[in-house]
Design an enzyme around this catalytic site. Structure first.
Site, short mmCIF file in Angstrom:
data_model
loop_
_atom_site.label_atom_id
_atom_site.label_comp_id
_atom_site.label_asym_id
_atom_site.label_seq_id
_atom_site.Cartn_x
_atom_site.Cartn_y
_atom_site.Cartn_z
N HIS A 1 0.82 -1.22 0.00
CA HIS A 1 0.00 0.00 0.00
C HIS A 1 0.85 1.28 0.00
O HIS A 1 0.74 2.13 -0.89
CB HIS A 1 -0.89 0.04 1.25
CG HIS A 1 -1.72 -1.17 1.47
ND1 HIS A 1 -2.84 -1.45 0.71
CD2 HIS A 1 -1.62 -2.18 2.38
CE1 HIS A 1 -3.38 -2.57 1.16
NE2 HIS A 1 -2.67 -3.02 2.16
C1 BDR Z 1 -2.88 1.02 5.37
O1 BDR Z 1 -3.12 0.59 6.70
C2 BDR Z 1 -1.93 0.18 7.31
O2 BDR Z 1 -2.12 -1.03 7.99
C3 BDR Z 1 -0.88 0.10 6.22
O3 BDR Z 1 0.38 0.48 6.73
C4 BDR Z 1 -1.39 1.07 5.19
O4 BDR Z 1 -0.92 2.39 5.46
C5 BDR Z 1 -3.60 0.07 4.40
O5 BDR Z 1 -4.99 0.06 4.68
#
Ligand code: BDR
Ligand code: CA
Length: 305
Positions: A235
């Site tokens: 992500h």
């Molecule tokens: C986001 O949530 C976090 O757990 C990850 O680091 C990312 O920024 C994804 O939904």
């Protein structure tokens, strides 16, 4: 010329990769930390340890320990108790440069023209900076956000973690008038690592590569349990690439608002995708597509350094 970047983050496995990517491909001015994947103490320690691993003199400023409203809700079931499950990192010797991330963000925006803020955790620090000084929005070249989605959520069926963890803060940021780029789950689910990336990283000799191999291995196990797929969506690096390698992504200008009240939809990013002329005025460049092959190749090359 390398872009100037400040990262606001909650490391976090994918945050860690985003920090390495930014440290090696941009002028990374500073890191601010926010309560999110784990407690503020854990994520700040992780950020400091990552800068030490990289032998990079990047200041880390800790920020908000809880969201604007309500209580902290962490993602330990994904990232582990410390936020970086599976990592073998020594305790950092360094201390945070300050415990006032908001003051640092405001001061840095005065000191540096054309600075991009890459926000890859809950948006609490960013919202507090905007509330303290609304002109902050216009002193930044832009805010590149990993958060939200045009399609599915991950914490709930509608909401993505970073927006869900502090929807009031996300609302402040999405209505700030800043130049916003959004890499939501609709995009980040296109960029996935698998066990072949672990094998490739294990062949490399860099410390960053073996650190990230441990992170990916842990996440592939977690994702297999949680989703049935031994792949990890990267992500947060997407929000770095939106600044450092925007040619890899395709954006569309859209109106995006944050739902604060819905019983099923609190924390959802509501994106106007109507095709008629009645579409609301756009406030966000929303990323819809990424050249995943080229992006992964680029990230792996950076990790080999
Ligand atoms: C986001 O949530 C976090 O757990 C990850 O680091 C990312 O920024 C994804 O939904
Ligand atoms: Ca994150």
């Amino acid at each position: 010329m390398r872009q100037k970047i400040i990262i606001d983050c909650d490391p976090g496995h994918d945050d860690a990769v985003a920090i390495i990517l930014a440290a090696r491909t941009s002028q990374l001015l500073g890191i601010t930390t926010v309560d999110g994947n784990a407690s503020l103490a854990h994520v700040t320690r992780n950020a400091l340890a990552i800068t030490e691993l990289l032998e990079a003199d990047i200041p880390v400023h800790s920020g908000a320990a809880k969201p604007l409203a309500g209580e902290s809700r962490h993602a330990q079931h994904v990232h582990g108790e410390t936020g970086l499950g599976g990592a073998r990192l020594p305790l950092p010797a360094r201390e945070p440069a300050s415990e006032d991330a908001v003051e640092y963000l405001l001061a840095a925006s005065h000191e540096h023209a054309d600075c991009h803020l890459v926000a890859i955790g809950p948006l609490t620090n960013v919202a507090l900076a905007l509330q303290r000084d609304p002109t902050f929005a216009h002193r930044l070249a832009g805010i590149s956000i990993m958060g939200g989605s045009t399609s599915v959520g991950n914490v709930t069926r509608a909401a993505e973690f970073n927006v869900w963890a502090d929807p009031e803060a996300a609302d402040v940021v999405f209505s700030s008038g800043a130049h916003l780029q959004m890499c939501g789950l609709n995009l980040t689910h296109q960029l996935r690592t698998d066990d072949s990336h672990v094998a490739e990283l294990r062949q490399m000799s860099s410390v960053a590569a073996s650190f990230v191999a441990d992170l990916f291995e842990f996440m592939h196990e977690r994702m297999a349990d949680l989703s049935g797929s031994r792949t990890f969506p990267l992500h947060d690096p997407c929000a770095v690439l939106a600044v450092t390698a925007p040619h890899l992504l395709e954006f569309e200008d859209r109106a995006v608002a944050v739902e604060l009240r819905g019983t099923l939809t609190r924390g959802m990013t509501v994106v106007d995708e109507r095709v008629t002329r009645r579409r609301d005025p756009a406030n966000v460049a929303v990323a819809y597509r990424i050249d995943a092959g080229a992006a992964l190749r680029h990230i792996m090359d950076v990790l080999a350094e």
